[in-house]
Design a protein around this motif. Structure first.
Motif, PDB file in Angstrom:
ATOM      1  N   ARG A 117       1.064  -1.388   0.059  1.00  0.00           N
ATOM      2  CA  ARG A 117      -0.225   0.134  -0.157  1.00  0.00           C
ATOM      3  C   ARG A 117       1.208   1.094  -0.101  1.00  0.00           C
ATOM      4  O   ARG A 117       1.768   1.132   0.079  1.00  0.00           O
ATOM      5  N   THR A 118      -0.004   2.232  -0.441  1.00  0.00           N
ATOM      6  CA  THR A 118       0.706   3.546  -0.462  1.00  0.00           C
ATOM      7  C   THR A 118       0.772   4.172   0.766  1.00  0.00           C
ATOM      8  O   THR A 118      -0.686   3.990   0.986  1.00  0.00           O
ATOM      9  N   ASP A 119       1.283   5.082   1.182  1.00  0.00           N
ATOM     10  CA  ASP A 119       0.903   5.997   2.321  1.00  0.00           C
ATOM     11  C   ASP A 119      -0.297   7.167   2.535  1.00  0.00           C
ATOM     12  O   ASP A 119      -1.383   6.764   3.101  1.00  0.00           O
ATOM     13  N   GLU A 120      -1.056   7.432   0.459  1.00  0.00           N
ATOM     14  CA  GLU A 120      -2.549   7.446   0.485  1.00  0.00           C
ATOM     15  C   GLU A 120      -3.570   6.477   0.882  1.00  0.00           C
ATOM     16  O   GLU A 120      -4.449   6.856   0.924  1.00  0.00           O
ATOM     17  N   ASP A 121      -3.232   5.296   0.481  1.00  0.00           N
ATOM     18  CA  ASP A 121      -3.994   4.218   0.477  1.00  0.00           C
ATOM     19  C   ASP A 121      -4.149   3.482   1.818  1.00  0.00           C
ATOM     20  O   ASP A 121      -5.322   3.837   2.089  1.00  0.00           O
ATOM     21  N   ALA A 171      -1.258  18.225   8.909  1.00  0.00           N
ATOM     22  CA  ALA A 171       0.305  17.601   8.349  1.00  0.00           C
ATOM     23  C   ALA A 171       0.956  17.260   9.694  1.00  0.00           C
ATOM     24  O   ALA A 171       2.251  16.229   8.833  1.00  0.00           O
ATOM     25  N   GLU A 172       1.439  17.734  11.037  1.00  0.00           N
ATOM     26  CA  GLU A 172       2.518  17.132  12.068  1.00  0.00           C
ATOM     27  C   GLU A 172       1.984  15.797  12.329  1.00  0.00           C
ATOM     28  O   GLU A 172       2.494  15.572  12.423  1.00  0.00           O
ATOM     29  N   LEU A 223       1.850   7.997  10.751  1.00  0.00           N
ATOM     30  CA  LEU A 223       2.372   7.511   9.701  1.00  0.00           C
ATOM     31  C   LEU A 223       3.004   6.117   9.444  1.00  0.00           C
ATOM     32  O   LEU A 223       2.435   4.879   9.296  1.00  0.00           O
ATOM     33  N   PRO A 224       4.301   6.409  10.354  1.00  0.00           N
ATOM     34  CA  PRO A 224       5.459   5.196  10.611  1.00  0.00           C
ATOM     35  C   PRO A 224       4.632   3.405  11.199  1.00  0.00           C
ATOM     36  O   PRO A 224       4.623   2.930  10.772  1.00  0.00           O
TER      37      PRO A 224
END
Length: 244
Positions: free
Chosen positions: A129-133, A152-153, A159-160
């Motif tokens: 999967r991509t990050d957007e996925d 955003a922060e 995300l990780p």
């Protein structure tokens, strides 16, 4: 650091409820649960590495590395009647941890509660999967922290963890030759969960030689947020039919 967090320690518990959080989730998800139950019930939440007070620790990207560590800590606990409850990814982690507990001879885990997840299919293959996925997958499920992806922060901070947890669950393969559990199994799901239908949750009946029950709640994938008290009481009820 320990995997096990006690939000309300109990000196001599009559029963222990061990809660495994979802992908991206932490032990704090279950912070209020002790207040829903009798003081003799000890609620223990699992805190995976790489989040909350374990933020500085390395993330664990595979089930075969994660579940044995959790099982080892649970085996070191004083054995009292115990229920394992896992939500979403946590359902699979709880199942794999229980397989290891039973293989080690533990007999005090009486029930496994699997919430918001169908039975893992051994041959399932999920493409990377991509990050957007990942963000799309997480936000589609809602939940108490869905708004963090608009910041955003916070997005870069979390995300990780999401990448790691989705990799863990996407690459997880349930063993086809896994022995049947001795513990009873209870499946819990929301009637509007986009990931698992009430009928799909019934497949968990095939993993146990014990009793199987299932319960459907009004709600989506995170149905257990508004129904937390009812779910907690149901999980530890001796009959498995309690309706608070």
């Amino acid at each position: 650091m320990s995997y096990l967090v006690r939000h309300r320690p109990v000196e001599d518990p009559a029963l222990r409820l061990v809660c495994f959080p979802h992908a991206g989730g932490g032990a704090s998800f279950f912070r209020d649960w002790p207040g829903y139950l009798d003081p003799s019930v000890e609620v223990v939440a699992v805190r995976y590495p790489g989040r909350e007070t374990r933020m500085g620790e390395a993330l664990i990207p595979t089930m075969d590395a994660l579940s044995p560590q959790i099982a080892a800590e649970l085996l070191a606990e004083t054995p009292v009647p115990t229920v394992l409850l896992g939500h979403s990814m946590g359902a699979a982690v709880a199942y794999e941890s229980l397989l290891r507990l039973e293989a080690a001879g533990a007999e005090h885990v009486t029930r496994l509660c699997v919430s918001g997840r169908g039975l893992p299919v051994p041959a399932a293959v999920v493409p990377p999967r991509t990050d957007e996925d990942l963000i799309a997958a997480v936000t589609s499920l809602g939940g108490p922290h869905a708004a963090i992806w608009q910041n955003a922060e916070l997005r870069e901070l979390f995300l990780p963890v999401i990448r790691n947890d989705f990799r863990l669950i996407d690459t997880y393969r349930r063993r086809e030759d896994a022995p049947p559990l001795r513990a009873d199994v209870m499946a819990l799901t929301g009637d509007r969960d986009p990931r698992v239908t009430p009928l799909g949750a019934q497949a968990w009946s095939t993993v146990t030689a014990g009793a199987f029950t299932s319960h459907v709640f009004e709600g989506d994938h995170f149905y257990l947020v508004p129904h937390a008290e009812r779910v907690a009481r149901l999980a530890v009820d001796r009959t498995g039919r309690h309706d608070a």
